[in-house]
Scaffold this active site. Structure first.
Site, short mmCIF file in Angstrom:
data_model
loop_
_atom_site.label_atom_id
_atom_site.label_comp_id
_atom_site.label_asym_id
_atom_site.label_seq_id
_atom_site.Cartn_x
_atom_site.Cartn_y
_atom_site.Cartn_z
N PRO A 51 -1.97 3.18 1.95
CA PRO A 51 -1.38 4.52 2.07
C PRO A 51 -0.46 4.90 0.92
O PRO A 51 -0.08 6.07 0.80
CB PRO A 51 -0.59 4.43 3.38
CG PRO A 51 -0.22 2.99 3.49
CD PRO A 51 -1.39 2.24 2.93
N LEU A 92 1.56 5.54 -5.76
CA LEU A 92 2.44 6.49 -5.09
C LEU A 92 3.81 5.88 -4.79
O LEU A 92 4.49 6.30 -3.86
CB LEU A 92 1.78 6.98 -3.79
CG LEU A 92 0.41 7.64 -3.97
CD1 LEU A 92 -0.23 7.91 -2.61
CD2 LEU A 92 0.53 8.94 -4.77
N THR A 93 4.21 4.92 -5.60
CA THR A 93 5.52 4.28 -5.45
C THR A 93 6.37 4.53 -6.69
O THR A 93 5.89 5.05 -7.71
CB THR A 93 5.39 2.76 -5.24
OG1 THR A 93 5.01 2.14 -6.47
CG2 THR A 93 4.35 2.44 -4.17
N GLY A 105 -1.49 4.24 -2.22
CA GLY A 105 -2.39 4.32 -3.37
C GLY A 105 -2.41 3.09 -4.25
O GLY A 105 -2.53 3.19 -5.46
N ARG A 106 -2.32 1.89 -3.64
CA ARG A 106 -2.32 0.63 -4.38
C ARG A 106 -1.25 0.64 -5.47
O ARG A 106 -1.47 0.21 -6.59
CB ARG A 106 -3.71 0.34 -4.96
CG ARG A 106 -4.82 0.37 -3.90
CD ARG A 106 -6.16 -0.06 -4.48
NE ARG A 106 -7.26 0.25 -3.58
CZ ARG A 106 -7.65 -0.50 -2.56
NH1 ARG A 106 -7.00 -1.61 -2.29
NH2 ARG A 106 -8.67 -0.15 -1.79
N HIS A 134 -15.35 -5.65 10.05
CA HIS A 134 -14.77 -5.41 8.73
C HIS A 134 -15.68 -4.55 7.85
O HIS A 134 -15.23 -3.64 7.16
CB HIS A 134 -14.48 -6.75 8.05
CG HIS A 134 -13.45 -6.67 6.99
ND1 HIS A 134 -12.73 -7.76 6.57
CD2 HIS A 134 -12.99 -5.64 6.25
CE1 HIS A 134 -11.87 -7.40 5.61
NE2 HIS A 134 -12.02 -6.12 5.40
N TYR A 156 -9.17 -12.56 4.30
CA TYR A 156 -7.98 -12.44 3.45
C TYR A 156 -7.50 -13.85 3.10
O TYR A 156 -6.92 -14.57 3.91
CB TYR A 156 -6.86 -11.69 4.16
CG TYR A 156 -7.15 -10.23 4.42
CD1 TYR A 156 -8.22 -9.58 3.84
CD2 TYR A 156 -6.32 -9.49 5.27
CE1 TYR A 156 -8.48 -8.24 4.09
CE2 TYR A 156 -6.56 -8.15 5.52
CZ TYR A 156 -7.64 -7.53 4.93
OH TYR A 156 -7.89 -6.20 5.19
#
Length: 331
Positions: A205, A211-212, A207-208, A125, A54
């Site tokens: 969780p 889902l916000t 959905g990128r 990973h 990352y």
């Protein structure tokens, strides 16, 4: 805060997905990452999940700097990192290297960036398909014996692979994408983890962002290397996915809750062993995610959510062909 057991250690039922500490979904700063970790500590969120790749170590460095700046915080936090991706030029079809030497060298470098002698959880990973999983698990077990990690895990493996690895050494956690947008883990992985006492660490969780309440704007997606080639974020799929999830946002509004909170509550309803690790650069959004741990969805709520977002609703695969190199497909 509800809890989940990970390799015998009790942690919060929500974690911090620290990929967002390394510009994956847009530019960020160390100060911003510190703010998220401060908010997590205040809310009782104790699991922090990062990886060596990352930002090529940048995420781990930010966490290490925060731990150094907050004496005593280490004792309260459950730190997980991942290795096994060799960006240094491993020959062959993939850059994955799960050899004992590489995994230990990668962990040593992670520990140095984190400023730690030992992590709580060390994952593979991506699995190196050229090595038997039993050998990989055995190599990780030796890292436990050496005191460099307290427990081991894997990311994006099949249930059958999990069973084989677990027979060699107890697997504490399997990380997999799991949300209302990506439900394939229900075809065996959720069940295998529950049976074996393995935590299912659910990444993406929300959905990128789908889902916000505020999905990523279409004009931003071309600036993000991962999403600009991801099938769910390419037209015409993106417009369809936004149209469908509008009803989910309306469902949340009717209940006076953030959509992200409902998405987290749904994940937690999947089992006591499920640990979602959303990533964010916003403390306000983080508060919405924490709110999800305080919501218990009724049977009627779950039925309505399933009507709005039935299994298979998403347009486009979760990965492109290139992005699928590494994760194990099992159904």
């Amino acid at each position: 805060m509800r809890t989940v057991t990970v390799g015998g250690q009790v942690v919060s039922c929500l974690g911090v997905g620290a990929m967002s500490f390394a510009d994956f979904y847009g530019p960020t700063t160390e100060a911003n990452s510190f703010a998220i970790l401060d908010a997590a500590r205040e809310a009782g969120v104790t699991h922090v999940d990062t990886a060596s790749v990352y930002g090529m170590g940048r995420s781990e460095e930010a966490i290490g700097a925060w731990l150094k700046a907050n004496p005593g915080a280490r004792d309260a936090m459950h730190i997980a990192t991942k290795g096994g991706i060799n960006r240094g030029g491993k020959t062959g079809r993939t850059p994955y290297d799960n050899s004992p030497a590489f995994m230990e060298a990668s962990l040593d470098a992670s520990l140095a960036r984190l400023g730690l002698d030992c992590v709580d959880l060390y994952y593979v990973h991506r699995r190196d398909a050229g090595m038997p999983i039993e050998e990989i698990a055995g190599g990780l077990a030796r890292l436990v014996e050496k005191g460099k990690t307290r427990a081991i895990g894997f990311s994006e493996i099949a249930p059958s692979t999990l069973r084989r690895a677990h027979a060699v050494h107890p697997v504490a956690a399997v990380q997999s994408e799991y949300s209302l947008a990506t439900r394939f883990p229900e075809l065996g992985l959720v069940q295998a983890c529950a049976e074996l006492g393995v935590a299912l660490v659910a990444f993406s969780p929300v959905g990128r962002s789908l889902l916000t309440d505020t999905p990523l704007p279409a004009e931003v997606i071309p600036t993000l290397p991962f999403l600009k080639t991801n099938p769910r974020f390419i037209e015409p799929n993106l417009s369809e996915n936004l149209r469908i999830t509008d009803a989910f946002r309306a469902f949340a509004r009717e209940r006076g809750e953030p959509a992200a909170a409902i998405a987290i509550a749904w994940c937690l309803s999947r089992g006591d062993h499920v640990l979602p690790i959303p990533g964010t650069r916003s403390t306000a959004h983080f508060a919405d995610l924490v709110r999800g741990t305080q919501i218990t969805l009724s049977d009627a709520d779950l039925a309505e959510i399933n009507r709005i977002l039935p299994v298979g609703w998403a347009h486009g695969d979760r990965y492109s062909d290139d992005q699928w190199v590494g994760p194990e497909r099992y159904c």
